[in-house]
Scaffold this motif. Structure first.
Motif, PDB file in Angstrom:
ATOM      1  N   HIS A 245       1.078  12.383   4.886  1.00  0.00           N
ATOM      2  CA  HIS A 245       0.923  11.028   4.666  1.00  0.00           C
ATOM      3  C   HIS A 245       1.884  10.212   4.106  1.00  0.00           C
ATOM      4  O   HIS A 245       2.054   9.502   2.908  1.00  0.00           O
ATOM      5  N   GLN A 246       3.109  10.710   4.316  1.00  0.00           N
ATOM      6  CA  GLN A 246       4.390  10.199   3.638  1.00  0.00           C
ATOM      7  C   GLN A 246       4.991   8.729   4.300  1.00  0.00           C
ATOM      8  O   GLN A 246       5.909   8.369   3.550  1.00  0.00           O
ATOM      9  N   ALA A 247       4.551   8.601   5.272  1.00  0.00           N
ATOM     10  CA  ALA A 247       4.946   7.141   5.921  1.00  0.00           C
ATOM     11  C   ALA A 247       4.602   5.935   5.018  1.00  0.00           C
ATOM     12  O   ALA A 247       3.430   5.945   4.399  1.00  0.00           O
ATOM     13  N   MET A 248       5.460   4.908   4.972  1.00  0.00           N
ATOM     14  CA  MET A 248       5.077   3.856   4.418  1.00  0.00           C
ATOM     15  C   MET A 248       5.316   2.696   5.528  1.00  0.00           C
ATOM     16  O   MET A 248       6.308   2.246   5.645  1.00  0.00           O
TER      17      MET A 248
ATOM     18  N   SER B 122       0.671  -1.346  -0.005  1.00  0.00           N
ATOM     19  CA  SER B 122       0.035   0.031  -0.132  1.00  0.00           C
ATOM     20  C   SER B 122       0.907   1.151  -0.076  1.00  0.00           C
ATOM     21  O   SER B 122       0.442   2.410  -0.337  1.00  0.00           O
ATOM     22  N   GLY B 123       2.011   1.192   0.523  1.00  0.00           N
ATOM     23  CA  GLY B 123       2.982   2.389   0.383  1.00  0.00           C
ATOM     24  C   GLY B 123       2.300   3.854   0.999  1.00  0.00           C
ATOM     25  O   GLY B 123       1.713   3.455   2.297  1.00  0.00           O
ATOM     26  N   ARG B 124       2.063   4.755   0.353  1.00  0.00           N
ATOM     27  CA  ARG B 124       1.405   6.011   0.645  1.00  0.00           C
ATOM     28  C   ARG B 124      -0.001   6.024   0.433  1.00  0.00           C
ATOM     29  O   ARG B 124      -0.720   7.067   0.518  1.00  0.00           O
ATOM     30  N   TYR B 125      -0.669   5.011  -0.284  1.00  0.00           N
ATOM     31  CA  TYR B 125      -1.804   4.976  -0.909  1.00  0.00           C
ATOM     32  C   TYR B 125      -2.785   5.308   0.244  1.00  0.00           C
ATOM     33  O   TYR B 125      -2.843   5.038   1.230  1.00  0.00           O
TER      34      TYR B 125
END
Length: 189
Positions: free
Chosen positions: A108-111, A97-100
């Motif tokens: 919302h830059q956390a992965m 999902s990465g930053r989706y």
């Protein structure tokens, strides 16, 4: 010699329109994460026609969380997966999902999603087998190392965020590199 793991061929509708290349031209694997919720959504994004050539963005292989490997583009075709590097590289996308769905939102830059061990094992098996088909294959890199552009954040254009962060902080580089014959691509000047 390592046997090729099971691969499910599922060519994109436009795969035959992508430029052909010689296997000897491919010396680099680029690891990506889809930054999408699932394989079906990644397929939908891959099928989108974005260019006058009738093609779109995609990787060659997609590895789902359960370790299943899907081939959307044959290795002898140049897929659109990383700017400026496509003719020499093979793109492998890991479903994550990465930053989706807030890819460029500065808040919302956390992965945060770790990679499933079945997925990592499948990637290692694929990376062990590919050099038999692609004798020039020598290097591996993450997408974030090759596309370092900073772009305006979607929530605040005065702030800048990385355009690409994949495969991200949870990708197990040490485990993968210890198990494969490829070397990390040296930093570009």
């Amino acid at each position: 010699m390592n046997a090729m793991p099971p691969v499910h061929p599922d060519p994109l509708p436009y795969a035959h329109l992508l430029p052909l290349r010689a296997p000897a031209a491919i010396d680099l694997v680029v690891v990506h994460c889809t930054e999408l919720p699932d394989l079906a959504t990644a397929r939908m994004y891959g099928e989108r026609v974005l260019y006058d050539s009738g093609t779109g963005n995609s990787g060659h292989y997609y590895i789902d969380r359960d370790g299943s490997i899907h081939q959307y583009v044959a290795a002898e075709r140049t897929a659109h997966h990383v700017r400026g590097i496509n003719p020499r590289s093979l793109g492998i996308e890991l479903v994550n999902s990465g930053r989706y769905p807030h890819w460029l939102d500065s808040r919302h830059q956390a992965m945060d999603e770790p990679y499933a061990q079945a997925q990592v094992d499948a990637l290692i098996a694929l990376l062990r087998a590919l050099p038999a088909q692609l004798p020039a294959l020598r290097w591996i890199a993450g997408h974030e190392e090759l596309d370092t552009e900073q772009v305006p954040a979607s929530d605040d254009p005065a702030r800048r965020v990385p355009r690409k962060r994949d495969p991200g902080p949870h990708f197990p580089w040490a485990e993968v590199l210890a198990a494969i014959p490829l070397q990390r691509l040296p930093e570009r000047p």
